[in-house]
Design a protein around this motif. Structure first.
Motif, short mmCIF file in Angstrom:
data_model
loop_
_atom_site.label_atom_id
_atom_site.label_comp_id
_atom_site.label_asym_id
_atom_site.label_seq_id
_atom_site.Cartn_x
_atom_site.Cartn_y
_atom_site.Cartn_z
N THR A 120 70.89 -78.10 36.34
CA THR A 120 70.21 -77.81 37.60
C THR A 120 70.72 -76.50 38.19
O THR A 120 69.94 -75.67 38.67
N GLU A 121 72.03 -76.33 38.14
CA GLU A 121 72.65 -75.11 38.66
C GLU A 121 72.21 -73.89 37.85
O GLU A 121 71.94 -72.82 38.40
N PHE A 122 72.12 -74.08 36.54
CA PHE A 122 71.67 -72.98 35.68
C PHE A 122 70.23 -72.56 36.03
O PHE A 122 69.93 -71.38 36.15
N TRP A 123 69.37 -73.55 36.21
CA TRP A 123 67.96 -73.26 36.51
C TRP A 123 67.82 -72.57 37.86
O TRP A 123 67.01 -71.66 38.03
N THR A 147 59.37 -70.17 43.07
CA THR A 147 59.40 -71.62 43.02
C THR A 147 59.10 -72.12 41.61
O THR A 147 58.38 -71.47 40.86
N ALA A 148 59.67 -73.26 41.29
CA ALA A 148 59.37 -73.96 40.04
C ALA A 148 59.46 -75.45 40.36
O ALA A 148 60.46 -75.91 40.92
N THR A 168 67.75 -65.11 40.15
CA THR A 168 67.65 -63.80 39.51
C THR A 168 66.23 -63.24 39.65
O THR A 168 66.03 -62.07 39.98
N THR A 169 65.24 -64.09 39.39
CA THR A 169 63.84 -63.68 39.52
C THR A 169 63.52 -63.30 40.96
O THR A 169 62.81 -62.31 41.22
#
Length: 326
Positions: free
Chosen positions: A219-222, A179-180, A228-229
């Motif tokens: 937003t999509e990039f993040w 989460t972020a 990935t993480t």
């Protein structure tokens, strides 16, 4: 006229006044001396109290630990609180403790006692990798993760590197996710008439700025970074737990949900139910436990305990009491 010398006559009232003044002065001096003695006494008492408190909190006076080090024992390493750099549960502290435990010839097994909500994936990854490396290097020493109240997210990441995981039936286990979070203040700034000015040398350098509108591509990039993480997390857990995970029947295992220890046992997230002392006594076979956890300085521990005690007193005085099972 007689030349005989005569003693001067002293007024009795004046003589009485001088005696009263003398007594007042002497009383004042005695009071000052008494106050000075009490002041010295209380200063010595305070110093003695602090000295004894520091001694009691000092790891050097842990007689049980000192006595046990000479015998075959179970090594204990605590993972408590947030897993982050410069915290008690940082990778540096945990790895240092683990290495010391494995290098001790009297260590029969290692218990990693966990009570943590997780934290940094980087710090958790460092600890995970080191546990696996030490296990490969010392094949005769097994690592048992024991989850107390909470073993979630990065804490479970670490636990999955152990040979076996134990928990209490009411422990909270899992939260395999990433989460972020942040806040957006764009509308609030517009209502206040505040203009945000940001100067960058890269098109997306300020893409996490909460004072600017989100862009769909950013937003999509993040989300891709978090995905990935998350995938790295999943692969590590699968590598550590193997076929014990009931992934086929329960794909929600990696959804970020948490389960009780009893449920986690059914899902393959933990192997058995039990405490650290149970594992030391019944599984490892060395009931003497030696704590290798990197300790804070006695002064820091005293300060924290004192602050906690004050906070608890204030909470009770204000009539606040948190949830509990009694």
């Amino acid at each position: 006229m007689s030349d005989e010398w005569k003693e001067p006559v002293v007024d009795k009232s004046e003589q009485k006044s001088w005696k009263l003044l003398e007594r007042a002065v002497l009383a004042g001096v005695q009071e000052q001396r008494r106050a000075r003695r009490w002041g010295i006494f209380f200063k010595l008492l305070t110093f003695l109290y602090l000295f004894i408190a520091l001694l009691l909190l000092s790891p050097a006076l842990d007689l049980q630990k000192t006595a046990a080090r000479g015998e075959v024992h179970t090594a204990l390493v605590e993972v408590r609180g947030m897993i982050a750099d410069e915290e008690a549960a940082s990778a540096d502290n945990i790895v240092t403790a683990l290495r010391a435990a494995f290098e001790d010839s009297k260590t029969k097994g290692v218990v990693l006692r966990i009570n943590s909500p997780g934290g940094s994936p980087v710090q958790s990854g460092y600890i995970y990798d080191e546990i696996r490396r030490l296990r490969d290097e010392h094949k005769d020493i097994k690592v048992y993760a024991v989850i107390a109240d909470l073993g979630a997210s990065g804490a479970y990441y670490i636990a999955s590197a152990a040979d076996e995981i134990y928990a209490d039936k009411a422990s909270l286990v899992g939260s395999i996710g990433v989460t972020a979070a942040s806040f957006g203040f764009v509308d609030a700034m517009g209502k206040l008439g505040v203009e945000r000015r940001v100067y960058t040398s890269g098109e997306h350098k300020a893409f996490l700025d909460p004072f600017q509108p989100q862009k769909p591509e950013e937003t999509e990039f993040w989300r891709g970074v978090l995905k990935t993480t998350h995938q790295q997390f999943i692969e590590s857990v699968k590598k550590g737990r193997g076929d014990r995970l009931k992934v086929g029947e329960h794909p929600e295992l990696f959804s970020g949900l948490v389960w009780s220890g009893e449920q986690a046992l059914e899902l393959g997230l933990v192997d058995k139910l039990g405490s650290a002392s149970f594992v030391a006594r019944e599984v490892i076979g060395a009931k003497d436990i030696v704590d290798y956890t990197v300790q804070e300085s006695p002064f820091d521990r005293f300060s924290k305990k004192f602050g906690t005690a004050v906070a608890e007193r204030l909470a009770l005085w204000m009539g606040f009491q948190g949830p509990s099972l009694r």
